[in-house]
Motif scaffolding. Structure first.
Motif, short mmCIF file in Angstrom:
data_model
loop_
_atom_site.label_atom_id
_atom_site.label_comp_id
_atom_site.label_asym_id
_atom_site.label_seq_id
_atom_site.Cartn_x
_atom_site.Cartn_y
_atom_site.Cartn_z
N SER A 1 7.99 1.74 0.71
CA SER A 1 8.18 2.84 -0.24
C SER A 1 9.32 3.74 0.20
O SER A 1 10.13 4.19 -0.62
CB SER A 1 6.88 3.65 -0.34
N LEU A 2 9.40 3.96 1.52
CA LEU A 2 10.49 4.80 2.04
C LEU A 2 11.84 4.13 1.82
O LEU A 2 12.83 4.79 1.45
CB LEU A 2 10.24 5.05 3.54
N GLU A 3 11.90 2.84 1.99
CA GLU A 3 13.15 2.10 1.78
C GLU A 3 13.57 2.18 0.32
O GLU A 3 14.76 2.36 0.00
CB GLU A 3 12.95 0.64 2.22
N HIS A 4 12.59 2.03 -0.57
CA HIS A 4 12.91 2.12 -1.99
C HIS A 4 13.41 3.50 -2.36
O HIS A 4 14.37 3.66 -3.12
CB HIS A 4 11.68 1.77 -2.83
N LEU A 5 12.77 4.52 -1.81
CA LEU A 5 13.19 5.88 -2.08
C LEU A 5 14.60 6.13 -1.55
O LEU A 5 15.41 6.81 -2.17
CB LEU A 5 12.19 6.87 -1.47
N ARG A 6 14.84 5.59 -0.37
CA ARG A 6 16.17 5.78 0.24
C ARG A 6 17.27 5.11 -0.60
O ARG A 6 18.36 5.67 -0.81
CB ARG A 6 16.16 5.16 1.64
N ALA A 7 16.95 3.92 -1.10
CA ALA A 7 17.95 3.22 -1.93
C ALA A 7 18.19 3.99 -3.23
O ALA A 7 19.35 4.12 -3.69
CB ALA A 7 17.46 1.80 -2.24
N ARG A 8 17.13 4.51 -3.81
CA ARG A 8 17.29 5.28 -5.03
C ARG A 8 18.09 6.54 -4.75
O ARG A 8 18.92 6.97 -5.56
CB ARG A 8 15.93 5.63 -5.61
N LEU A 9 17.80 7.17 -3.59
CA LEU A 9 18.51 8.40 -3.24
C LEU A 9 20.01 8.12 -3.05
O LEU A 9 20.86 8.89 -3.49
CB LEU A 9 17.89 8.98 -1.97
N VAL A 10 20.27 7.02 -2.40
CA VAL A 10 21.69 6.67 -2.18
C VAL A 10 22.37 6.41 -3.52
O VAL A 10 23.52 6.80 -3.76
CB VAL A 10 21.79 5.45 -1.25
N ALA A 11 21.59 5.73 -4.39
CA ALA A 11 22.19 5.38 -5.68
C ALA A 11 22.43 6.62 -6.52
O ALA A 11 23.41 6.70 -7.27
CB ALA A 11 21.28 4.41 -6.42
N LEU A 12 21.56 7.58 -6.39
CA LEU A 12 21.70 8.79 -7.20
C LEU A 12 22.48 9.88 -6.51
O LEU A 12 22.77 10.91 -7.12
CB LEU A 12 20.30 9.31 -7.56
N SER A 13 22.86 9.73 -5.26
CA SER A 13 23.51 10.79 -4.50
C SER A 13 24.96 10.96 -4.97
O SER A 13 25.68 9.97 -5.22
CB SER A 13 23.49 10.45 -3.00
N PRO A 14 25.47 12.20 -5.09
CA PRO A 14 26.90 12.42 -5.43
C PRO A 14 27.84 11.84 -4.37
O PRO A 14 28.99 11.47 -4.67
CB PRO A 14 27.00 13.94 -5.48
N ARG B 1 -5.88 -3.54 10.93
CA ARG B 1 -5.24 -4.21 9.79
C ARG B 1 -4.97 -3.23 8.65
O ARG B 1 -3.91 -3.26 8.03
CB ARG B 1 -6.13 -5.34 9.30
N CYS B 2 -5.94 -2.37 8.41
CA CYS B 2 -5.74 -1.39 7.33
C CYS B 2 -4.57 -0.45 7.65
O CYS B 2 -3.75 -0.14 6.78
CB CYS B 2 -7.02 -0.60 7.12
N LEU B 3 -4.50 0.01 8.92
CA LEU B 3 -3.42 0.92 9.30
C LEU B 3 -2.06 0.23 9.22
O LEU B 3 -1.07 0.81 8.72
CB LEU B 3 -3.67 1.44 10.72
N ALA B 4 -1.98 -1.04 9.67
CA ALA B 4 -0.71 -1.76 9.61
C ALA B 4 -0.28 -1.97 8.16
O ALA B 4 0.91 -1.82 7.81
CB ALA B 4 -0.86 -3.11 10.31
N ALA B 5 -1.25 -2.29 7.29
CA ALA B 5 -0.91 -2.48 5.88
C ALA B 5 -0.42 -1.18 5.27
O ALA B 5 0.57 -1.17 4.51
CB ALA B 5 -2.14 -3.00 5.12
N HIS B 6 -1.08 -0.06 5.63
CA HIS B 6 -0.63 1.24 5.11
C HIS B 6 0.78 1.55 5.61
O HIS B 6 1.62 2.07 4.84
CB HIS B 6 -1.61 2.33 5.54
N LEU B 7 1.05 1.27 6.87
CA LEU B 7 2.40 1.55 7.42
C LEU B 7 3.46 0.68 6.75
O LEU B 7 4.57 1.16 6.45
CB LEU B 7 2.39 1.31 8.94
N ASP B 8 3.11 -0.60 6.52
CA ASP B 8 4.08 -1.48 5.86
C ASP B 8 4.37 -1.00 4.45
O ASP B 8 5.53 -0.96 4.02
CB ASP B 8 3.54 -2.91 5.82
N ARG B 9 3.33 -0.63 3.73
CA ARG B 9 3.55 -0.15 2.37
C ARG B 9 4.33 1.15 2.37
O ARG B 9 5.22 1.38 1.53
CB ARG B 9 2.20 0.05 1.67
N ALA B 10 4.07 2.02 3.36
CA ALA B 10 4.82 3.28 3.45
C ALA B 10 6.29 3.03 3.79
O ALA B 10 7.18 3.70 3.25
CB ALA B 10 4.17 4.18 4.50
N ALA B 11 6.56 2.04 4.68
CA ALA B 11 7.96 1.71 5.02
C ALA B 11 8.70 1.16 3.81
O ALA B 11 9.86 1.53 3.55
CB ALA B 11 7.97 0.70 6.17
#
Length: 404
Positions: free
Chosen positions: A341-354, A329-339
């Motif tokens: 976070s990765l999605e948020h970073l990707r959206a920000r990157l897309v938004a800030l990308s030239p 359960r701990c590993l799945a929760a960590h993976l979900d939170r990491a996914a």
């Protein structure tokens, strides 16, 4: 004398004895101290033997009855005296003897002073030191007893010792315990018992008496003989208040002959009682130890790990399963939170990308070196530039603006 006689011209015996008497007569008088023995009176003369109390030396003394009776108190057998003596040689009998001219009894005070001087001398030599005294054996094989002939001290020692331990064995030496022969007989009996390998302890016993009666047990030769013994010696002389020098040199001092028997021989009743006490104590100690160990063993056997070993394994298995599920359960929760976070970073990157800006129809002008041109004034006419679009790029050459 030798010059006036020869085998051819010998001297008559009477002449020789007369010359001996004349030579002895020139010796004069002398004061001597000794102990009176073999006292007897015949007619107007008292005959006695003067004995040295330390050495085995004696001499015959003849005393006029008047001199003897003038002495107060009158000397008796065993008395210590000081005499003024004149040596005499009797020609008719060819014998030598002393003639007593004056007799003075040795007083108690003087005896005590002499004993004190002897005590200090022996103490200085270490004969009374406690470290040289030996311990008595617990149960002697044979007890050597030196006592008077048919004395109460002998009966006290034998009866009390056999009452305490019936199997005890004695080797009894009966000797004179007072008088002129006491020191010699006690010393000889002591040496005899000390040489016997079966004798483990020696008792010297005597009943009470006056200071003069107990003087033999303060004799220097007897004290030194006791100190030289290899066998432990117990002194039982007189009563509690009597302290001859023998008490100080002996390995153990007993106040009375009865006390000597108690010190030398253990009481069989007391020893049996002690054995019972020790046996009961050992039984209690052993029983207590067994009870404690039994209780400990019962407590150990009642523990769950020994009472039901499989139950402990099951409990541990349940813990392992619970930990494994928790880890999943701990590993799945960590993976979900990491996914996320990765999605948020990707959206920000897309938004800030030239590239996103270029998708909206914008372009980026760059020099061949990759430098971005931000102002038109920074571009020189005829300069080659690269125009980057969302999907591709073109090359362009700047031309000057036409005149207005």
């Amino acid at each position: 004398m030798a010059a006036k006689s020869s085998p051819e011209q010998p001297l008559p015996l009477r002449s020789v004895l007369q010359m001996v008497a004349q030579w002895i007569g020139r010796l004069g008088t002398v004061w001597a101290e000794g102990q009176i023995t073999e006292l007897s009176a015949r007619g107007g003369t008292v005959f006695l033997t003067l004995r040295d109390p330390v050495a085995n030396v004696s001499a015959r003394v003849m005393c006029p009855r008047g001199v003897y009776e003038a002495t107060a108190p009158r000397p008796v057998d065993g008395a210590r005296v000081v005499m003024r003596l004149k040596p005499d040689f009797y020609v008719t009998r060819g014998s030598f003897a002393f003639t007593a001219l004056e007799i003075r009894p040795v007083g108690i005070g003087e005896l005590l002073a002499r004993l004190e001087r002897l005590r200090q001398l022996l103490a200085a030599e270490g004969l009374f030191n406690a470290e040289r005294k030996r311990r008595l054996p617990f149960l002697p094989r044979t007890v050597g007893l030196i006592c008077g002939r048919d004395s109460a001290a002998e009966r006290d020692v034998l009866e009390n010792a056999r009452r305490r331990w019936p199997a005890v064995r004695f080797t009894v030496e009966q000797v004179a315990v007072q008088g002129p022969y006491a020191v010699g007989e006690v010393t000889e009996a002591l040496r005899k018992l000390d040489a016997d390998p079966e004798v483990d302890v020696i008792i010297i016993a005597r009943g009470g008496g006056s200071l003069e009666d107990l003087l033999p047990f303060s004799d220097e030769s007897l004290v030194r003989a006791v100190a030289a013994c290899r066998t432990p010696v117990v002194s039982a002389i007189g009563h509690e208040q009597d302290t001859p020098l023998l008490d100080l040199v002996a390995d153990v001092r007993a106040s009375t002959p009865t006390d000597a028997a108690k010190k030398v021989v253990p009481d069989v009743g007391e020893q049996l009682a002690l054995i019972r006490q020790l046996r009961d104590r050992g039984r209690r100690v052993l029983t207590g130890l067994i009870d404690r160990e039994s209780a400990w063993l019962a407590a150990v056997r009642s523990r769950p790990s020994l009472a039901d070993p499989v139950r402990e394994i099951d409990r541990r298995l349940e813990q392992v399963d619970a930990l494994r599920e928790r880890a999943r359960r701990c590993l799945a929760a960590h993976l979900d939170r990491a996914a996320d976070s990765l999605e948020h970073l990707r959206a920000r990157l897309v938004a800030l990308s030239p590239a996103a800006t270029l998708q909206r129809g914008y372009a980026i002008v760059q020099r061949p070196s990759g430098e971005v041109v931000r102002l038109a004034a920074d571009v020189a006419p005829g300069e080659e530039l690269s125009v980057r679009f969302a999907d591709d790029r073109i090359r362009a050459i700047t031309v000057p603006d036409p005149p207005r």
